[in-house]
Scaffold this active site. Structure first.
Site, short mmCIF file in Angstrom:
data_model
loop_
_atom_site.label_atom_id
_atom_site.label_comp_id
_atom_site.label_asym_id
_atom_site.label_seq_id
_atom_site.Cartn_x
_atom_site.Cartn_y
_atom_site.Cartn_z
N CYS A 148 -5.21 2.26 10.88
CA CYS A 148 -4.45 0.98 11.39
C CYS A 148 -5.20 -0.04 12.10
O CYS A 148 -5.68 0.33 13.01
CB CYS A 148 -3.10 1.15 11.85
SG CYS A 148 -1.89 0.00 12.45
N LEU A 149 -5.03 -1.35 11.69
CA LEU A 149 -5.97 -2.36 12.38
C LEU A 149 -5.49 -2.52 13.70
O LEU A 149 -6.16 -2.75 14.75
CB LEU A 149 -5.86 -3.76 11.51
CG LEU A 149 -6.50 -3.65 10.26
CD1 LEU A 149 -6.34 -4.86 9.51
CD2 LEU A 149 -7.89 -3.32 9.99
N GLY A 164 -3.67 -3.67 4.37
CA GLY A 164 -2.35 -4.28 4.59
C GLY A 164 -2.36 -4.69 6.07
O GLY A 164 -3.11 -4.50 7.00
N HIS A 168 3.78 2.42 5.58
CA HIS A 168 2.94 2.22 6.80
C HIS A 168 3.26 0.78 7.32
O HIS A 168 3.60 0.46 8.24
CB HIS A 168 1.49 2.29 6.43
CG HIS A 168 0.54 2.01 7.59
ND1 HIS A 168 -0.18 2.77 8.03
CD2 HIS A 168 0.43 0.84 8.22
CE1 HIS A 168 -1.01 2.29 9.10
NE2 HIS A 168 -0.49 1.09 9.43
N GLU A 169 3.02 -0.31 6.12
CA GLU A 169 3.35 -1.69 6.61
C GLU A 169 4.73 -2.11 7.00
O GLU A 169 4.91 -2.73 7.89
CB GLU A 169 2.89 -2.69 5.51
CG GLU A 169 1.38 -2.49 5.16
CD GLU A 169 0.52 -2.55 6.04
OE1 GLU A 169 0.77 -3.43 7.45
OE2 GLU A 169 -0.55 -1.85 6.38
N GLN A 198 1.47 -7.62 13.57
CA GLN A 198 0.47 -7.22 13.90
C GLN A 198 -0.63 -8.63 14.27
O GLN A 198 -1.77 -8.53 14.93
CB GLN A 198 -0.56 -6.85 13.04
CG GLN A 198 -0.07 -5.13 12.66
CD GLN A 198 -0.77 -4.36 11.63
OE1 GLN A 198 -0.45 -4.81 10.31
NE2 GLN A 198 -1.80 -3.66 11.99
N HIS A 228 5.92 -1.02 10.56
CA HIS A 228 5.46 -2.18 11.46
C HIS A 228 6.62 -3.08 11.66
O HIS A 228 7.04 -3.48 12.95
CB HIS A 228 4.23 -2.85 11.10
CG HIS A 228 3.08 -2.17 11.27
ND1 HIS A 228 2.36 -1.78 12.66
CD2 HIS A 228 2.02 -1.90 10.52
CE1 HIS A 228 1.51 -1.53 12.23
NE2 HIS A 228 0.86 -1.53 11.24
NI NI Z 1 -0.83 -0.56 10.48
#
Ligand code: NI
Length: 184
Positions: free
Chosen positions: A98-99, A45, A140-141, A50, A144
């Protein structure tokens, strides 16, 4: 085009992202770039903040996990202007990464069911109840987009345990295979 991923400490990750208008310029291209960036970084995701954009656009690819989750075979979708109306169901704990937080994996407790509205990549509106692993990834996404990250859900003790790694990121140290933008 593969874009750099913004890492913990970047202010854009703490902003509440805005809905976009249907005529947002080059939306298809943005979505394609987000899918490419996410695949390169081996994520499932990616939310627009991000990559430095405070707008409500998210891409999710669960097809890459379809060996473990056959029900998500072919699941590769963009979500425009998503909003979670309600989280319900039993609370389940599962490891998340998470990236934007390379090297950190922690158990996060989330409700198993969500009521969500969004537009798809063709700007068709959806109003859905989602359960299971997808409901977790969406939470989660979509977090953000509210300026939240999964570490915000951790206990004070677990937060203390990862403090060193977070401070290293603030100093520009992030060890990962993809290109990132740290604060310094
Ligand atoms: Ni994340």
């Amino acid at each position: 085009m593969i874009l750099p991923i913004y890492v913990y400490g970047q202010p854009v990750l703490r902003k509440v992202a805005e809905d976009i208008a249907p005529d947002y310029p080059n939306l298809k291209e943005l979505i394609a770039n987000m899918f490419e960036t996410m695949a390169h970084a081996e994520g499932v995701g990616l939310a627009a903040p991000q990559i430095g954009l405070p707008i409500r656009v998210v891409v999710i690819d669960l097809d890459v996990l379809s060996d473990d989750y056959p029900e998500y075979k072919g699941f590769k979708k963009a979500f425009i202007n998503p909003h979670i109306l309600e989280v319900s169901g039993e609370e389940v704990s599962m490891d998340e990464g998470c990236l934007s937080l390379p090297g950190i994996h922690e158990s996060v407790k989330r409700g198993s069911k969500i009521h969500v509205t969004y537009l798809d990549a063709d700007l068709v509106p959806h109003d859905e109840e989602v359960e299971g692993f997808l409901a977790r990834v969406m939470q989660h996404e979509f977090d953000h987009l509210e300026g939240k990250m999964f570490i915000d859900h951790l206990s004070p003790l677990r937060k203390q345990m990862i403090k060193g790694k977070l401070n290293a990121m603030l100093k520009g140290k992030a060890h990962c295979t993809y290109r990132v933008k740290t604060v310094r």
